[in-house]
Design a protein around this motif. Structure first.
Motif, PDB file in Angstrom:
ATOM      1  N   SER A   5     -12.510   8.792  11.972  1.00 52.18           N
ATOM      2  CA  SER A   5     -12.249   8.328  10.608  1.00 52.18           C
ATOM      3  C   SER A   5     -11.070   9.070  10.002  1.00 52.18           C
ATOM      4  O   SER A   5     -10.628  10.095  10.524  1.00 52.18           O
ATOM      5  N   THR A   6     -10.581   8.529   8.874  1.00 53.14           N
ATOM      6  CA  THR A   6      -9.599   9.266   8.080  1.00 53.14           C
ATOM      7  C   THR A   6     -10.299   9.919   6.884  1.00 53.14           C
ATOM      8  O   THR A   6      -9.657  10.578   6.082  1.00 53.14           O
ATOM      9  N   ASN A   7     -11.610   9.721   6.779  1.00 49.36           N
ATOM     10  CA  ASN A   7     -12.345  10.122   5.573  1.00 49.36           C
ATOM     11  C   ASN A   7     -13.366  11.234   5.897  1.00 49.36           C
ATOM     12  O   ASN A   7     -14.535  10.960   6.146  1.00 49.36           O
ATOM     13  N   GLU A   9     -10.680  -8.060   1.281  1.00 54.27           N
ATOM     14  CA  GLU A   9     -11.386  -7.247   0.279  1.00 54.27           C
ATOM     15  C   GLU A   9     -12.288  -8.090  -0.622  1.00 54.27           C
ATOM     16  O   GLU A   9     -13.391  -7.683  -0.963  1.00 54.27           O
ATOM     17  N   SER A  66     -14.736   4.352  11.758  1.00 56.44           N
ATOM     18  CA  SER A  66     -14.379   3.617  10.544  1.00 56.44           C
ATOM     19  C   SER A  66     -13.243   4.355   9.870  1.00 56.44           C
ATOM     20  O   SER A  66     -13.404   5.504   9.445  1.00 56.44           O
ATOM     21  N   LYS A  67     -12.130   3.683   9.781  1.00 57.00           N
ATOM     22  CA  LYS A  67     -10.964   4.315   9.152  1.00 57.00           C
ATOM     23  C   LYS A  67     -11.309   4.733   7.724  1.00 57.00           C
ATOM     24  O   LYS A  67     -11.071   5.850   7.322  1.00 57.00           O
ATOM     25  N   SER A  68     -11.922   3.823   6.982  1.00 55.84           N
ATOM     26  CA  SER A  68     -12.187   4.082   5.563  1.00 55.84           C
ATOM     27  C   SER A  68     -13.503   4.822   5.333  1.00 55.84           C
ATOM     28  O   SER A  68     -13.693   5.490   4.340  1.00 55.84           O
ATOM     29  N   TRP A  69     -14.423   4.644   6.274  1.00 57.17           N
ATOM     30  CA  TRP A  69     -15.818   5.096   6.113  1.00 57.17           C
ATOM     31  C   TRP A  69     -16.461   4.467   4.877  1.00 57.17           C
ATOM     32  O   TRP A  69     -17.279   5.060   4.193  1.00 57.17           O
ATOM     33  N   HIS A  70     -16.042   3.233   4.589  1.00 58.72           N
ATOM     34  CA  HIS A  70     -16.650   2.512   3.475  1.00 58.72           C
ATOM     35  C   HIS A  70     -17.213   1.184   3.952  1.00 58.72           C
ATOM     36  O   HIS A  70     -17.718   0.420   3.133  1.00 58.72           O
ATOM     37  N   THR A  71     -17.069   0.879   5.228  1.00 55.87           N
ATOM     38  CA  THR A  71     -17.351  -0.483   5.688  1.00 55.87           C
ATOM     39  C   THR A  71     -18.850  -0.700   5.844  1.00 55.87           C
ATOM     40  O   THR A  71     -19.520   0.022   6.596  1.00 55.87           O
ATOM     41  N   GLU A 117       0.828  -1.211   0.000  1.00 49.02           N
ATOM     42  CA  GLU A 117       0.000   0.000   0.000  1.00 49.02           C
ATOM     43  C   GLU A 117       0.864   1.263   0.000  1.00 49.02           C
ATOM     44  O   GLU A 117       0.333   2.371   0.084  1.00 49.02           O
ATOM     45  N   ASP A 126      -3.460   7.354   7.422  1.00 49.40           N
ATOM     46  CA  ASP A 126      -3.361   6.080   6.698  1.00 49.40           C
ATOM     47  C   ASP A 126      -2.181   5.231   7.171  1.00 49.40           C
ATOM     48  O   ASP A 126      -2.094   4.057   6.854  1.00 49.40           O
TER      49      ASP A 126
END
Ligand code: F6P
Length: 548
Positions: free
Chosen positions: A249-251, A508, A211-216, A95, A270
């Motif tokens: 979050s990071t987002n 993923e 949520s780190k990604s805010w996509h979960t 990454e 990140d």
């Protein structure tokens, strides 16, 4: 981005070769023989520092084994890799990211650069904001939409955004504000949300959405359910969201889009992996529960181990030794699993936490350079608190056919007044490690008068290796110490195996497929299913059961 190939493959390193031969020699050597032969074993295989006693003596190793494992560490470049991590190098190669959970607990005056930027002031800025928020909730200054005091804190997150704060909250219950109820919701199964909120007053409840990604999917779905639950109580008044939701979050864009004011957002970066994140803002629910001072103490415990791993010679470096022992059992003696057995009700969630830490980090099949490995990597971590586990699965460890190295984790000083129960609890730690190491021989059974026919059934061969970690006491500081030991243990293994311990691409695939199938499960009309026949039939049957 892939790392260049190392000059020599792991299995071609001289120490690896030597260990392979040594493992053959050690196959039938018993712990009883090792103890009989070496009167200084306990003195030299145990360490009393960092507020704990680490006893490695009951491991199936000799001084030669340890010397070879340390040679392996040197030949695999362990010290250099540890330094590279602390220096902010991008050791998460797939990454292209730095790996700096150690910066989360760095002293305020420290300097750790990522791409030429010192991240330590950023870390402390967030810690200070977290402390201000936690103090406001704890003091009653932060009120709900109707002005009521907050009594319930619900953390919504999954994986690294759940397991750490959940584990640490349980661990530090005696240090928490008992007037606050703290719940954790992670599962996409709505039952968890329903049970966590049952009987609670939305006017007294705050949600911390992590949520780190805010996509979960799980987290965003549960956060949506929480928003609906809050809005239903306030006749849809969206102004309530600002008083009842904060985000970690990071987002920032995702958080804003969800409707949470970014003034109520606590960021991280990140270069913090999810499973290494609970000493970042992901620990906000924990900080609210135990207060900023206890959280700071916990960070000091982490930091003490960071200094230890960096500055202590490898042969006295506790997390490095833990990691090397894992490699020994995993790669040379054929163990597939490792049990983590905390003898503390407060540490009940430790096995689940270490499961993610180890298995998401080191469950990898290629090297840093992208080549298929031809040796075993991450092991299966499992366990339960003692003494419960003794009455469930220990039978297999004592008399089954598998090699299962076990970590016993105990606490010397009790946290309750029931001191006698604590004595009994700890007596079980010692009894189990003794029984696992030395077992019970035919002769001992016969001498004790066991009926002859029962003797084969009663023999315990022993020789199951154990490490005992005895904390002086359970405290925020010792919890930080314990977790950091395992973080660096996992790093040690990953460096030896030459893998990227900081990505998680495998997870993923399941996430992507779940998204597609969720659409098919809920679609109107019969969707055309392009799966294997087994999966398609499962989807069809489920749709039928739901009348679709
Ligand atoms: O399970 C995969 C994973 O990405 C973990 O690594 C992570 O801790 C978890 O999902 C939650 O991710 P996020 O914090 O981005 O919601």
């Amino acid at each position: 981005m892939m790392a260049p190939k190392p000059a020599r493959a792991l299995t071609e390193l001289p120490a690896w070769r030597e260990l392979e031969q040594h493992a053959r020699d050690m196959k039938d050597v018993t712990l009883r023989e090792l103890f009989d032969e070496d009167p200084f074993r306990v003195r030299d295989f145990s360490f009393d520092e960092l507020g704990l006693y680490a006893d490695f003596a009951k491991n199936r190793v000799t001084r030669d084994t340890m010397r070879m494992l340390l040679d392996l560490a040197e030949q695999a470049g362990l010290s250099e890799r540890i330094e590279a991590m602390f220096a902010g190098d991008k050791i998460n190669v797939s990454e292209d990211r730095a790996v700096l959970h150690v910066a989360l607990r760095a002293d305020r005056n420290a300097t750790i650069d990522v791409d030429g930027h010192n991240v330590v002031p950023d870390v402390h800025e967030v810690l200070d904001r977290m402390a201000a928020f936690a103090d406001k909730v704890r003091s009653g200054e932060w009120t709900g939409h109707t002005g009521k005091r907050i009594r319930n804190v619900i953390n919504i997150g999954i994986g690294g955004s759940d397991l750490g704060p959940r584990m640490a909250y349980q661990a530090l219950l005696p240090f928490s504000d008992r007037d606050l109820r703290v719940e954790f919701v992670s599962n996409i199964d709505g039952a968890e949300f329903v049970e966590a909120t049952r009987g609670l007053d939305p006017a007294e409840t705050i949600f911390i959405v992590c949520s780190k990604s805010w996509h979960t999917l799980e987290t965003l779905t549960n956060a949506g359910a929480a928003r609906d639950w809050v809005l239903a109580a306030f006749n849809g008044d969206t102004a309530a969201v600002a008083r009842h939701f904060v985000a970690v979050s990071t987002n920032a864009d995702g958080v804003r889009e969800f409707g949470i004011d970014t003034d109520n957002m606590f960021g991280f970066w990140d270069w913090v992996g999810g499973r290494y994140s609970f000493d970042s803002a992901v620990g906000l629910s924990l900080m609210v529960a135990v207060g900023p001072d206890n959280f700071t103490e916990m960070l000091a415990g982490f930091r003490a181990v960071d200094e230890h791993v960096r500055k202590t010679k490898l042969d006295r470096n506790i997390p490095v030794l833990m990691g090397l022992l894992s490699v020994w059992y995993n790669n040379f003696l054929g163990a597939q699993t490792q049990a983590v057995l905390p003898y503390s009700h407060y540490l009940a969630h430790l096995p689940a936490y270490f499961q993610q830490l180890e298995m998401e980090s080191n469950g990898k099949h290629v090297t840093l350079a992208g080549d298929q490995v031809d040796y075993q990597t991450g092991q299966i971590i499992w366990g339960q608190p003692g003494t419960n586990g003794q009455h469930a699965f220990y039978q297999l460890i004592h008399q089954g056919t598998k090699l299962i190295p076990c970590d016993f984790i105990g606490v010397a000083k009790p946290l309750s007044d029931l001191e006698h129960q604590h004595d009994l609890l700890i007596a079980n730690v010692f009894a189990q490690t003794e029984a696992l190491a030395f077992g019970r021989s035919e002769k001992e059974l016969r001498d004790a008068g066991s009926p002859e026919a029962q003797i084969p059934h009663r023999v315990c061969k022993g020789n199951q290796p154990t490490t005992t970690l005895m904390l002086d006491q359970l405290s925020p500081r010792s919890l930080g110490t314990l977790i950091a030991l395992y973080e660096h243990k996992v790093l040690t293994e990953g460096v030896i195996w030459g893998i990227d311990s900081f990505d998680q691409w495998g997870v993923e695939l399941g996430k992507i497929l779940a998204g597609t199938i969720a659409d098919e499960v809920t679609a109107d009309g019969a969707p055309s299913l392009k799966h294997d026949e087994s999966t398609s039939e499962l989807i069809r049957r489920y749709r039928k059961s739901r009348g679709r």
